[in-house]
Design a protein around this motif. Structure first.
Motif, mmCIF file in Angstrom:
data_model
loop_
_atom_site.group_PDB
_atom_site.id
_atom_site.type_symbol
_atom_site.label_atom_id
_atom_site.label_comp_id
_atom_site.label_asym_id
_atom_site.label_seq_id
_atom_site.Cartn_x
_atom_site.Cartn_y
_atom_site.Cartn_z
ATOM 1 N N GLU A 63 1.216 -1.236 -0.120
ATOM 2 C CA GLU A 63 -0.564 0.008 -0.007
ATOM 3 C C GLU A 63 0.830 0.857 0.073
ATOM 4 O O GLU A 63 0.458 2.432 -0.953
ATOM 5 N N GLU A 64 1.920 2.149 1.098
ATOM 6 C CA GLU A 64 2.964 2.525 0.622
ATOM 7 C C GLU A 64 3.408 2.742 -0.358
ATOM 8 O O GLU A 64 3.766 3.712 -0.894
ATOM 9 N N ILE A 65 4.195 1.706 -0.694
ATOM 10 C CA ILE A 65 5.036 1.830 -1.845
ATOM 11 C C ILE A 65 4.142 2.480 -3.371
ATOM 12 O O ILE A 65 4.897 3.029 -4.124
ATOM 13 N N THR A 66 2.484 1.311 -4.059
ATOM 14 C CA THR A 66 1.978 1.954 -4.316
ATOM 15 C C THR A 66 1.249 3.486 -4.355
ATOM 16 O O THR A 66 1.224 4.157 -5.363
ATOM 17 N N HIS A 67 0.692 3.925 -3.546
ATOM 18 C CA HIS A 67 0.777 5.336 -3.123
ATOM 19 C C HIS A 67 2.273 6.075 -3.164
ATOM 20 O O HIS A 67 1.972 7.186 -4.137
ATOM 21 N N LEU A 68 3.580 4.903 -3.038
ATOM 22 C CA LEU A 68 4.720 6.341 -3.652
ATOM 23 C C LEU A 68 4.785 7.287 -5.422
ATOM 24 O O LEU A 68 4.826 7.583 -5.766
ATOM 25 N N VAL A 69 4.631 5.770 -5.580
ATOM 26 C CA VAL A 69 4.751 5.749 -7.307
ATOM 27 C C VAL A 69 3.817 5.582 -7.739
ATOM 28 O O VAL A 69 3.661 6.803 -8.811
ATOM 29 N N LYS A 70 2.343 6.311 -7.213
ATOM 30 C CA LYS A 70 1.391 7.104 -7.923
ATOM 31 C C LYS A 70 1.683 8.578 -7.661
ATOM 32 O O LYS A 70 1.100 9.435 -8.962
ATOM 33 N N GLN A 71 1.760 9.406 -6.922
ATOM 34 C CA GLN A 71 2.141 10.368 -6.714
ATOM 35 C C GLN A 71 3.530 10.720 -7.312
ATOM 36 O O GLN A 71 3.922 11.640 -8.281
ATOM 37 N N THR A 72 4.836 10.135 -7.353
ATOM 38 C CA THR A 72 5.574 10.154 -8.743
ATOM 39 C C THR A 72 5.530 9.669 -9.883
ATOM 40 O O THR A 72 5.395 11.190 -10.885
ATOM 41 N N LEU A 73 4.270 8.947 -10.256
ATOM 42 C CA LEU A 73 3.808 8.744 -11.777
ATOM 43 C C LEU A 73 2.893 10.195 -12.031
ATOM 44 O O LEU A 73 2.850 10.710 -12.933
ATOM 45 N N ALA A 74 2.047 10.496 -10.800
ATOM 46 C CA ALA A 74 1.206 12.053 -10.649
ATOM 47 C C ALA A 74 2.249 13.196 -11.965
ATOM 48 O O ALA A 74 2.302 13.668 -12.866
ATOM 49 N N LYS A 75 3.713 13.430 -10.742
ATOM 50 C CA LYS A 75 4.364 14.246 -11.377
ATOM 51 C C LYS A 75 4.896 13.919 -12.445
ATOM 52 O O LYS A 75 4.943 14.947 -13.355
ATOM 53 N N PHE A 76 5.186 12.624 -12.913
ATOM 54 C CA PHE A 76 5.836 12.271 -14.005
ATOM 55 C C PHE A 76 5.109 12.012 -15.113
ATOM 56 O O PHE A 76 5.386 13.276 -16.631
ATOM 57 N N LEU A 77 3.225 12.597 -15.387
ATOM 58 C CA LEU A 77 2.531 13.032 -16.305
ATOM 59 C C LEU A 77 2.793 14.270 -16.446
ATOM 60 O O LEU A 77 2.367 15.169 -17.585
ATOM 61 N N GLU A 78 2.854 15.268 -15.194
ATOM 62 C CA GLU A 78 2.593 16.102 -15.147
ATOM 63 C C GLU A 78 3.832 17.260 -16.117
ATOM 64 O O GLU A 78 3.876 18.076 -16.787
ATOM 65 N N VAL A 79 4.890 16.861 -15.775
ATOM 66 C CA VAL A 79 6.015 16.947 -16.751
ATOM 67 C C VAL A 79 6.134 16.176 -18.253
ATOM 68 O O VAL A 79 6.371 17.090 -19.253
ATOM 69 N N ARG A 80 5.449 15.197 -18.411
ATOM 70 C CA ARG A 80 5.258 15.184 -19.681
ATOM 71 C C ARG A 80 4.183 16.277 -20.552
ATOM 72 O O ARG A 80 4.149 16.481 -21.770
ATOM 73 N N GLU A 81 3.188 16.651 -19.530
ATOM 74 C CA GLU A 81 1.785 17.341 -20.198
ATOM 75 C C GLU A 81 2.773 18.720 -20.841
ATOM 76 O O GLU A 81 2.292 19.212 -21.909
ATOM 77 N N ARG A 82 3.834 19.435 -19.700
ATOM 78 C CA ARG A 82 4.288 20.306 -20.287
ATOM 79 C C ARG A 82 5.142 20.140 -21.082
ATOM 80 O O ARG A 82 5.259 21.420 -22.414
ATOM 81 N N GLU A 83 6.158 19.574 -21.202
ATOM 82 C CA GLU A 83 6.867 19.698 -22.564
ATOM 83 C C GLU A 83 6.150 19.085 -23.860
ATOM 84 O O GLU A 83 5.812 19.903 -24.957
ATOM 85 N N GLY A 84 4.398 18.409 -23.675
ATOM 86 C CA GLY A 84 3.322 18.103 -24.999
ATOM 87 C C GLY A 84 2.952 19.820 -25.011
ATOM 88 O O GLY A 84 3.289 20.099 -26.046
ATOM 89 N N ALA A 85 2.718 20.564 -23.884
ATOM 90 C CA ALA A 85 2.428 21.599 -24.925
ATOM 91 C C ALA A 85 3.344 22.614 -25.341
ATOM 92 O O ALA A 85 2.427 23.108 -26.200
ATOM 93 N N GLN A 86 4.660 22.910 -24.991
ATOM 94 C CA GLN A 86 5.056 23.271 -25.911
ATOM 95 C C GLN A 86 5.744 22.490 -26.853
ATOM 96 O O GLN A 86 5.903 23.455 -28.283
ATOM 97 N N LEU A 87 5.223 21.444 -27.573
ATOM 98 C CA LEU A 87 5.507 20.923 -28.539
ATOM 99 C C LEU A 87 4.170 21.235 -29.907
ATOM 100 O O LEU A 87 5.156 21.315 -30.904
#
Length: 288
Positions: free
Chosen positions: A129-153
């Motif tokens: 449960e704890e690891i899953t929560h950590l990975v989901k938080q990291t994944l949310a940040k990861f997708l935000e970076v993808r979307e920011r770069e995607g907006a620039q593209l």
């Protein structure tokens, strides 16, 4: 939402007496390729983590790394597996009988051997449960970076599409002038060679040449494909493959336009279009 396939995100969390660090990084890839780097004692969660990432990422070579760092505590005791120590010493004695110059080793060497220190029992359900929560938080940040770069593209591609539309309009305006120049050159050439030119035949040749050099269809298709690119950029689903296909179609029409060019200006227009298409293709290779 346009997303880039290149991104990085990191996060950490305190779980019990350990600090767990999670890192996600990705580069472009034709498909979704997920690699997990986990400590041996966390392999039990690999399937769950792969599913969590795959549910949010459609394309890209993604690497997820988890590392654990134990925090030192005052009065910490080491739980030693004595049976494993006895078995290890017995094995080394048996081996040293066949060695000419056996090397000595210390108790610290023995402690470093796998299986000697006994890890305290962990609640895998809580740890999951704890690891899953950590990975989901990291994944949310990861997708935000993808979307920011995607907006620039997206902005870069839209700018090039607008420039291409300008060149398409310019080519359409230029074509009647090109045909008029061809007509005048052909007329002058015939007048030089023939005393009494056959103007009916001249008109037939001009009609044939005009049909051969007509770029109306190419310009229409270029305009249609550019409009489609701008429309696709507004979609919410992953569009990288669709955009890549449209770049191939745009490049084909630009090549045909160049092959039909008969003067310097039309040739330059075709070259400018191909340059813009190639610039977009390079950006699109990084879009999910």
């Amino acid at each position: 939402m346009i997303r880039s396939m290149t991104a990085y995100a990191g996060n950490e969390a305190r779980i019990g007496d350990s600090t767990l660090n999670c890192e996600l990084r990705s580069v472009n890839h034709r498909y979704c390729d997920i690699t997990l780097k986990l400590p041996d004692n966390l392999r039990f969660i690999e399937t769950d983590l792969r599913a969590i990432i795959a549910a949010k990422v459609n394309r890209g070579k993604v690497e997820c790394s988890l590392s654990v760092k134990k925090q030192a505590k005052d009065g910490q005791n080491f739980n030693v597996n004595i049976d494993a120590v006895r078995a290890l010493l017995a094995a080394t004695d048996a081996i040293e009988e066949h060695m000419l110059a056996p090397l000595s080793f210390s108790a610290l060497d023995i402690l470093a051997f796998p299986g000697i220190q006994q890890e305290p029992a962990t609640d895998k359900s809580h740890l999951n449960e704890e690891i899953t929560h950590l990975v989901k938080q990291t994944l949310a940040k990861f997708l935000e970076v993808r979307e920011r770069e995607g907006a620039q593209l997206k902005v870069l591609i839209e700018e090039r599409c607008i420039k291409m539309q300008g060149f398409v309009v310019l080519a359409g305006h230029r074509m009647p002038e090109v045909l008029l120049l061809i007509r005048n050159k052909l007329t002058d050439k015939i007048n030089e060679l023939v005393a009494q030119p056959d103007f009916d035949r001249l008109e037939q040749e001009l009609v044939f040449m005009a049909q051969k050099l007509d770029i109306t269809e190419e310009l229409d298709r270029l305009d249609t494909h550019i409009t489609e690119v701008l429309r696709v950029l507004k979609e919410k689903d992953p569009v990288g493959r669709r955009l890549d296909f449209l770049m191939q179609e745009l490049n084909r029409e630009a090549n045909t336009l160049g092959s039909k060019s008969t003067d310097k200006e039309m040739t330059q227009i075709a070259i400018e279009l191909k340059v813009l298409i190639e610039q977009m293709r390079e950006q699109i290779q990084n879009i999910e």
